[in-house]
Design a protein around this motif. Structure first.
Motif, PDB file in Angstrom:
ATOM      1  N   ASN A  92      -9.462  29.845 -12.276  1.00 17.33           N
ATOM      2  CA  ASN A  92      -8.913  28.621 -13.015  1.00 17.33           C
ATOM      3  C   ASN A  92      -9.674  27.234 -13.063  1.00 17.33           C
ATOM      4  O   ASN A  92      -9.611  26.738 -12.482  1.00 17.33           O
ATOM      5  N   GLY A  93     -10.141  28.354 -14.349  1.00 18.04           N
ATOM      6  CA  GLY A  93     -10.814  26.799 -14.987  1.00 18.04           C
ATOM      7  C   GLY A  93     -12.245  26.807 -15.297  1.00 18.04           C
ATOM      8  O   GLY A  93     -13.118  27.826 -14.056  1.00 18.04           O
ATOM      9  N   ALA A  94     -13.103  26.196 -16.011  1.00 24.34           N
ATOM     10  CA  ALA A  94     -14.943  25.871 -15.655  1.00 24.34           C
ATOM     11  C   ALA A  94     -15.415  25.453 -14.321  1.00 24.34           C
ATOM     12  O   ALA A  94     -16.006  25.937 -13.878  1.00 24.34           O
ATOM     13  N   LYS A  95     -14.348  24.511 -14.280  1.00 23.69           N
ATOM     14  CA  LYS A  95     -14.735  23.745 -12.524  1.00 23.69           C
ATOM     15  C   LYS A  95     -14.869  25.104 -11.278  1.00 23.69           C
ATOM     16  O   LYS A  95     -15.446  25.183 -10.620  1.00 23.69           O
ATOM     17  N   HIS A  96     -14.066  25.979 -11.534  1.00 24.34           N
ATOM     18  CA  HIS A  96     -13.903  26.927 -10.649  1.00 24.34           C
ATOM     19  C   HIS A  96     -15.085  27.704 -10.279  1.00 24.34           C
ATOM     20  O   HIS A  96     -15.246  28.382  -9.160  1.00 24.34           O
ATOM     21  N   ASP A 202     -22.342  26.126 -19.373  1.00 26.87           N
ATOM     22  CA  ASP A 202     -20.745  25.523 -19.083  1.00 26.87           C
ATOM     23  C   ASP A 202     -20.352  25.104 -20.404  1.00 26.87           C
ATOM     24  O   ASP A 202     -21.250  23.876 -20.743  1.00 26.87           O
ATOM     25  N   SER A 203     -19.859  25.697 -20.986  1.00 30.03           N
ATOM     26  CA  SER A 203     -19.640  25.473 -22.597  1.00 30.03           C
ATOM     27  C   SER A 203     -17.502  24.866 -22.481  1.00 30.03           C
ATOM     28  O   SER A 203     -17.042  25.566 -23.683  1.00 30.03           O
ATOM     29  N   PRO A 204     -17.303  24.424 -22.101  1.00 28.35           N
ATOM     30  CA  PRO A 204     -15.768  24.049 -22.559  1.00 28.35           C
ATOM     31  C   PRO A 204     -15.705  23.782 -24.089  1.00 28.35           C
ATOM     32  O   PRO A 204     -13.966  23.557 -24.516  1.00 28.35           O
ATOM     33  N   TYR A 205     -16.335  22.781 -24.801  1.00 25.39           N
ATOM     34  CA  TYR A 205     -15.940  21.657 -25.528  1.00 25.39           C
ATOM     35  C   TYR A 205     -16.571  22.769 -27.160  1.00 25.39           C
ATOM     36  O   TYR A 205     -16.968  22.457 -28.209  1.00 25.39           O
ATOM     37  N   ARG A 206     -16.973  23.778 -27.170  1.00 29.79           N
ATOM     38  CA  ARG A 206     -17.474  25.050 -27.972  1.00 29.79           C
ATOM     39  C   ARG A 206     -16.897  24.551 -28.998  1.00 29.79           C
ATOM     40  O   ARG A 206     -17.895  24.201 -30.613  1.00 29.79           O
ATOM     41  N   LEU A 229     -19.651  29.732 -18.409  1.00 31.94           N
ATOM     42  CA  LEU A 229     -18.805  29.262 -17.785  1.00 31.94           C
ATOM     43  C   LEU A 229     -17.730  29.146 -18.791  1.00 31.94           C
ATOM     44  O   LEU A 229     -18.064  27.923 -20.065  1.00 31.94           O
ATOM     45  N   GLY A 230     -16.360  29.208 -18.846  1.00 32.29           N
ATOM     46  CA  GLY A 230     -15.883  29.495 -20.115  1.00 32.29           C
ATOM     47  C   GLY A 230     -14.660  28.428 -20.221  1.00 32.29           C
ATOM     48  O   GLY A 230     -14.244  28.928 -18.199  1.00 32.29           O
ATOM     49  N   SER A 231     -13.386  28.082 -20.271  1.00 34.60           N
ATOM     50  CA  SER A 231     -12.074  27.041 -20.372  1.00 34.60           C
ATOM     51  C   SER A 231     -11.616  27.272 -21.630  1.00 34.60           C
ATOM     52  O   SER A 231     -11.830  27.261 -23.038  1.00 34.60           O
ATOM     53  N   PHE A 232     -10.160  27.418 -21.361  1.00 35.64           N
ATOM     54  CA  PHE A 232      -8.973  27.134 -22.065  1.00 35.64           C
ATOM     55  C   PHE A 232      -8.669  25.858 -21.739  1.00 35.64           C
ATOM     56  O   PHE A 232      -7.824  25.075 -22.534  1.00 35.64           O
ATOM     57  N   ALA A 233      -8.801  25.122 -21.321  1.00 32.56           N
ATOM     58  CA  ALA A 233      -8.355  23.604 -21.219  1.00 32.56           C
ATOM     59  C   ALA A 233      -9.021  22.522 -22.006  1.00 32.56           C
ATOM     60  O   ALA A 233      -7.673  21.952 -22.500  1.00 32.56           O
ATOM     61  N   LYS A 234      -9.490  22.861 -22.594  1.00 28.45           N
ATOM     62  CA  LYS A 234     -10.315  22.099 -24.248  1.00 28.45           C
ATOM     63  C   LYS A 234      -9.848  22.652 -25.274  1.00 28.45           C
ATOM     64  O   LYS A 234      -9.579  22.236 -26.091  1.00 28.45           O
ATOM     65  N   LEU A 235      -9.563  23.611 -25.421  1.00 27.53           N
ATOM     66  CA  LEU A 235      -9.019  24.688 -26.587  1.00 27.53           C
ATOM     67  C   LEU A 235      -7.654  24.714 -26.316  1.00 27.53           C
ATOM     68  O   LEU A 235      -7.184  24.882 -28.242  1.00 27.53           O
ATOM     69  N   MET A 236      -6.999  24.636 -25.111  1.00 30.15           N
ATOM     70  CA  MET A 236      -5.331  24.989 -25.211  1.00 30.15           C
ATOM     71  C   MET A 236      -4.715  24.066 -24.335  1.00 30.15           C
ATOM     72  O   MET A 236      -4.226  22.664 -24.802  1.00 30.15           O
ATOM     73  N   ALA A 237      -4.859  24.414 -22.788  1.00 31.14           N
ATOM     74  CA  ALA A 237      -4.432  22.922 -22.117  1.00 31.14           C
ATOM     75  C   ALA A 237      -4.817  23.074 -20.497  1.00 31.14           C
ATOM     76  O   ALA A 237      -4.997  24.343 -20.325  1.00 31.14           O
ATOM     77  N   VAL A 242      -7.015  28.093 -17.065  1.00 27.39           N
ATOM     78  CA  VAL A 242      -6.982  29.308 -16.673  1.00 27.39           C
ATOM     79  C   VAL A 242      -8.637  30.082 -17.179  1.00 27.39           C
ATOM     80  O   VAL A 242      -8.700  28.591 -18.801  1.00 27.39           O
ATOM     81  N   GLY A 243      -9.537  29.981 -16.773  1.00 25.11           N
ATOM     82  CA  GLY A 243     -10.907  29.573 -17.485  1.00 25.11           C
ATOM     83  C   GLY A 243     -12.249  31.366 -17.390  1.00 25.11           C
ATOM     84  O   GLY A 243     -11.008  32.099 -17.182  1.00 25.11           O
ATOM     85  N   TRP A 244     -12.948  31.149 -17.537  1.00 24.62           N
ATOM     86  CA  TRP A 244     -13.269  32.535 -17.292  1.00 24.62           C
ATOM     87  C   TRP A 244     -14.957  32.237 -17.136  1.00 24.62           C
ATOM     88  O   TRP A 244     -15.803  31.160 -17.618  1.00 24.62           O
TER      89      TRP A 244
END
Ligand SMILES: Cc1ncc(COP(=O)(O)O)c(C=O)c1O
Length: 404
Positions: A92-96, A202-206, A229-237, A242-244
Motif C-alpha cells: 500500500n505505497g512505499a511507506k508500507h 526508496d525511489s518514488p520520484y525516479r 521500494l517503489g510507488s505509483f503515488a508520485k507517478l499516478m495517484a 499502490v506501491g511495490w
C-alpha cells in the motif's frame, strides 16, 4: 485514557489529531500531487468493478495480483534491473514497503543507516521498531560513502553490531533534491555487499525527472543485495496507495507473511494495472514531468525574486526545495511564522534521525508539487515576510542584549 499504559512506540506520540489549516492557507508542506495532473481513471475503474469484479471485490493474493507483479518486474527490467515477478510484492505505497522491511529485519536495539537529513516519514517508522539511527552526511553527489565506510570499520573494530540496513533515497532525495552520482552508487553498493548489509533504495520520484539523464538504480547495480521500494503515488495517484517492494524471493515471501492486511486492495491494483498495461503510462509520465518542471521553475523564480537571502540547490526532479536560511535564523520559528501568514512549510529539524546531534537549524523544506502558479508566487512572498519578521525579532533581541 489517563489509565492507558501505552506501548513505548506510542507513548511519546501526539495525543491530538492535527487540525486543518484555515481556508486560504497555501500548502508547501506535504508532497501532495498537483490536482490537475491526476489521471482520469474512470474507464479503468469501470472495468475493474465490472469485468474483473470476481477478482477485485474478493480477497486478493497476499503478494499482489500476478499481472501487476509481472508488469512491475518488466518495468524494472526496462530500467536496467534483473527482476522477476516472484521478486515483487505489491504493497500500500512505499511507506508500507518500508514498514514491512523493518518488520522483517529489525529487533529492538538495532540500528539503521540514514542520510542526514532523510525522508521524515521514514524516521518514525524505523524508530517504532526500537531501532536507532546512524546518520551519514550527504554532499552534492549523495551519501558520503567514505564516511559510512569509516563508521562501519570502526563498529567492526569495536566489536559492535553492524547496522541492519542502509536506507537511502538516491533519486531527487527528499528533502534535499540531491541525485546520487553513478560513482557513489557503485561505491555504496560495493560497500554494502562487502559488509553484507542490505541496501534499501526508496525511489518514488525516479521518473519525475525534468532534465539530465537517469543514473542506474541501486537495484540494477546491486541485484539481490538491494531491496527497492517503489510507488505509483508520485507517478499516478497517491490516493490509490499502490506501491511495490522488489527484493529476492525469500525476502518477498517473508514480507508477504508479515503483511497484516491479507494482501493489498485488488481493486486498486487492478485499476493501476489496467492503466499501465493499457499503455497510458508513458504519455502520463511526460505530463507529470512537464507539470512539476513548470512548478519547480515558478518556485525557483519566486525564490530568486522574493527570498534571495535563502540559498538552495536546484533539483533536477522530484517535488522539493531545501532552503538554507541565513545563519542563525531558526527554521522552526520561520515555519511557525509562515503558518501564521497563511503558508505551511516544514522545518528542517524534522528531517534528522538524531535531531539533537548538532545539525544546522536554519533549514526548511518547500514543496512545489501541489500549489498553482499563483499560489507559488504568493506563498513564497508569505515565507519571505515570515523570514523578515523572525530576522527582525532576532536583531531586536540581539540589540537589547548588547551592553549599554
Ligand atoms: C522518499 C519517499 N518515500 C516514500 C514516499 C511515500 O510513498 P507512498 O505514498 O507510496 O507511501 C514519499 C512521499 O513523500 C517519499 O518522499
Amino acid at each position: 485514557v489517563d489509565s492507558v499504559s501505552f506501548a513505548r512506540r506510542a507513548a511519546s506520540l501526539a495525543s491530538a489529531l492535527p487540525s486543518s489549516p484555515p481556508d486560504g492557507t497555501i500548502a508547501f508542506d506535504s508532497g501532495h500531487a498537483f490536482p490537475g495532473v491526476l489521471p482520469d481513471l474512470s474507464a479503468e475503474a469501470d472495468r475493474a468493478l465490472g469485468r474483473y469484479r470476481a477478482e477485485t471485490l474478493q480477497y486478493g493474493p497476499r503478494p499482489g495480483l500476478p499481472g501487476l507483479r509481472q508488469w512491475i518486474a518488466e518495468y524494472l527490467v526496462a530500467d536496467g534491473a534483473t527482476v522477476t515477478a516472484d521478486e515483487i510484492l505489491a504493497v500500500n505505497g512505499a511507506k508500507h514497503g518500508l514498514e514491512l522491511v523493518c518488520r522483517m529485519l529489525l529487533d529492538e536495539g538495532d540500528s539503521v543507516v540514514v542520510t542526514a537529513p532523510t525522508y521524515f516519514s521514514a524516521i518514525p517508522i524505523i524508530r517504532s521498531f526500537g531501532a536507532s539511527f546512524v546518520e551519514i552526511p550527504q554532499d552534492r553527489w549523495g551519501l558520503e560513502v567514505g564516511q559510512l565506510a569509516e563508521v562501519l570499520e570502526q563498529s567492526k573494530r569495536d566489536g559492535r553490531p553492524l547496522p541492519k540496513f542502509i536506507y537511502d533515497v538516491p533519486d531527487f532525495h527528499n528533502p534535499t533534491g540531491v541525485t546520487m552520482s553513478s560513482d557513489r552508487r557503485i561505491a555504496l553498493v560495493e560497500l554494502a555487499a562487502r559488509h553484507r548489509i542490505p541496501l534499501v533504495e526508496d525511489s518514488p520520484y525516479r521518473k519525475v525527472r525534468f532534465e539530465g539523464s537517469s543514473m542506474p538504480t541501486l537495484k540494477a547495480l546491486g541485484g539481490a543485495g538491494v531491496i527497492q521500494l517503489g510507488s505509483f503515488a508520485k507517478l499516478m495517484a497517491p490516493g490509490l496507495r499502490v506501491g511495490w517492494v522488489a527484493a529476492a524471493t525469500p525476502l518477498i515471501a517473508r514480507m508477504a507473511m508479515l503483511k497484516t492486511d491479507a494482501g493489498s486492495s485488488p481493486l486498486n491494483q487492478r485499476i493501476v494495472l489496467e492503466f499501465c498495461a493499457g499503455g497510458k503510462l508513458p504519455a502520463h509520465t511526460e505530463r507529470v514531468q512537464t507539470t512539476y518542471r513548470t512548478n519547480r521553475d515558478r518556485m525557483l523564480a519566486a525564490l530568486r525574486r522574493d527570498l534571495p537571502e535563502a540559498t538552495t540547490r536546484v533539483p533536477q526532479g522530484g517535488y522539493y526545495f531545501w532552503l538554507a536560511l541565513p545563519d542563525g535564523v531558526d527554521g522552526k520559528a520561520v515555519t511557525r511564522e509562515a503558518a501564521a501568514n497563511g503558508v505551511t512549510i516544514i522545518a528542517g529539524n524534522r528531517f534528522y534521525g538524531n535531531p539533537n546531534a548538532g545539525h544546522p537549524r536554519n533549514r526548511v523544506r518547500l514543496a512545489y508539487s501541489h500549489a498553482t502558479g499563483e499560489e507559488i508566487d504568493e506563498g513564497v512572498r508569505r515565507v519571505a515576510r515570515a523570514l523578515r519578521t523572525v530576522s527582525e525579532a532576532r536583531s531586536v533581541a540581539a540589540g537589547s542584549a548588547e551592553p549599554a
